[in-house]
Design a protein around this motif. Structure first.
Motif, PDB file in Angstrom:
ATOM      1  N   LEU A 116       0.830  -1.202   0.000  1.00  0.00           N
ATOM      2  CA  LEU A 116       0.000   0.000   0.000  1.00  0.00           C
ATOM      3  C   LEU A 116       0.869   1.259   0.000  1.00  0.00           C
ATOM      4  O   LEU A 116       0.605   2.207  -0.743  1.00  0.00           O
ATOM      5  N   ALA A 117       1.916   1.262   0.816  1.00  0.00           N
ATOM      6  CA  ALA A 117       2.822   2.413   0.862  1.00  0.00           C
ATOM      7  C   ALA A 117       3.503   2.611  -0.489  1.00  0.00           C
ATOM      8  O   ALA A 117       3.633   3.750  -0.965  1.00  0.00           O
ATOM      9  N   SER A 118       3.909   1.528  -1.136  1.00  0.00           N
ATOM     10  CA  SER A 118       4.536   1.623  -2.464  1.00  0.00           C
ATOM     11  C   SER A 118       3.554   2.178  -3.480  1.00  0.00           C
ATOM     12  O   SER A 118       3.910   3.039  -4.307  1.00  0.00           O
ATOM     13  N   ASP A 119       2.312   1.713  -3.432  1.00  0.00           N
ATOM     14  CA  ASP A 119       1.286   2.214  -4.356  1.00  0.00           C
ATOM     15  C   ASP A 119       1.034   3.695  -4.134  1.00  0.00           C
ATOM     16  O   ASP A 119       0.885   4.468  -5.087  1.00  0.00           O
ATOM     17  N   LEU A 120       0.988   4.123  -2.875  1.00  0.00           N
ATOM     18  CA  LEU A 120       0.769   5.540  -2.574  1.00  0.00           C
ATOM     19  C   LEU A 120       1.927   6.399  -3.071  1.00  0.00           C
ATOM     20  O   LEU A 120       1.714   7.484  -3.623  1.00  0.00           O
ATOM     21  N   GLN A 121       3.156   5.926  -2.889  1.00  0.00           N
ATOM     22  CA  GLN A 121       4.309   6.673  -3.393  1.00  0.00           C
ATOM     23  C   GLN A 121       4.276   6.768  -4.900  1.00  0.00           C
ATOM     24  O   GLN A 121       4.604   7.811  -5.482  1.00  0.00           O
ATOM     25  N   GLU A 122       3.865   5.709  -5.546  1.00  0.00           N
ATOM     26  CA  GLU A 122       3.758   5.691  -7.001  1.00  0.00           C
ATOM     27  C   GLU A 122       2.723   6.689  -7.486  1.00  0.00           C
ATOM     28  O   GLU A 122       2.929   7.411  -8.447  1.00  0.00           O
ATOM     29  N   LEU A 123       1.588   6.747  -6.777  1.00  0.00           N
ATOM     30  CA  LEU A 123       0.530   7.682  -7.145  1.00  0.00           C
ATOM     31  C   LEU A 123       0.968   9.137  -6.928  1.00  0.00           C
ATOM     32  O   LEU A 123       0.624  10.018  -7.717  1.00  0.00           O
ATOM     33  N   GLU A 124       1.706   9.383  -5.857  1.00  0.00           N
ATOM     34  CA  GLU A 124       2.164  10.741  -5.569  1.00  0.00           C
ATOM     35  C   GLU A 124       3.205  11.215  -6.578  1.00  0.00           C
ATOM     36  O   GLU A 124       3.283  12.397  -6.883  1.00  0.00           O
ATOM     37  N   SER A 125       3.994  10.280  -7.105  1.00  0.00           N
ATOM     38  CA  SER A 125       5.029  10.678  -8.055  1.00  0.00           C
ATOM     39  C   SER A 125       4.457  10.917  -9.442  1.00  0.00           C
ATOM     40  O   SER A 125       5.113  11.533 -10.294  1.00  0.00           O
ATOM     41  N   ASP A 126       3.236  10.436  -9.706  1.00  0.00           N
ATOM     42  CA  ASP A 126       2.617  10.658 -11.042  1.00  0.00           C
ATOM     43  C   ASP A 126       2.066  12.019 -11.198  1.00  0.00           C
ATOM     44  O   ASP A 126       1.901  12.926 -10.756  1.00  0.00           O
TER      45      ASP A 126
END
Length: 126
Positions: A116-126
């Motif tokens: 979940l943390a990885s997915d959130l970081q990915e979304l924030e970087s987009d």
């Protein structure tokens, strides 16, 4: 049923002092972690409860340890996810098996949190 230990202000101060001593010259091994886990809430003035467990525990004790309802635990047993033995009409579980099951659940939760943390970081970087 174990009785909670509710600290007095003097107990709280004593726990704070011992916790500071532990932090200055920490003992090694698992006992150090246990002492720290016991003293931290006492130092904060919180009540604690210490429970001793036998090698085999009841379904109620296992449910409390896993923080699930007893009927849900019985379902886990009937589904074959937790080994047990019958003593008369009652089920008994080895504490080691229950703790291993709990460790597996904790590992799954940790992996899900990491994903979940990885997915959130990915979304924030987009």
């Amino acid at each position: 049923m174990p009785v909670p230990f509710i600290p007095t202000p003097a107990d709280t101060q004593d726990a704070q002092r011992h916790l500071q001593q532990l932090q200055r010259t920490p003992p090694t091994g698992r006992l150090a972690g246990l002492l720290e886990q016991l003293l931290e809430p006492l130092a904060a003035g919180k009540a604690v409860q210490v429970l001793t467990l036998d090698d085999e525990i009841s379904t109620q004790q296992a449910a409390e340890l896993l923080r699930v309802s007893r009927p849900y635990l019985v379902k886990l047993i009937e589904d074959g996810r937790l080994p047990h033995r019958k003593v008369g009409p009652r089920r008994r579980l080895h504490l080691e098996d229950v703790l291993a099951y709990k460790a597996g659940l904790d590992a799954q939760r940790q992996a899900a949190l990491q994903a979940l943390a990885s997915d959130l970081q990915e979304l924030e970087s987009d």
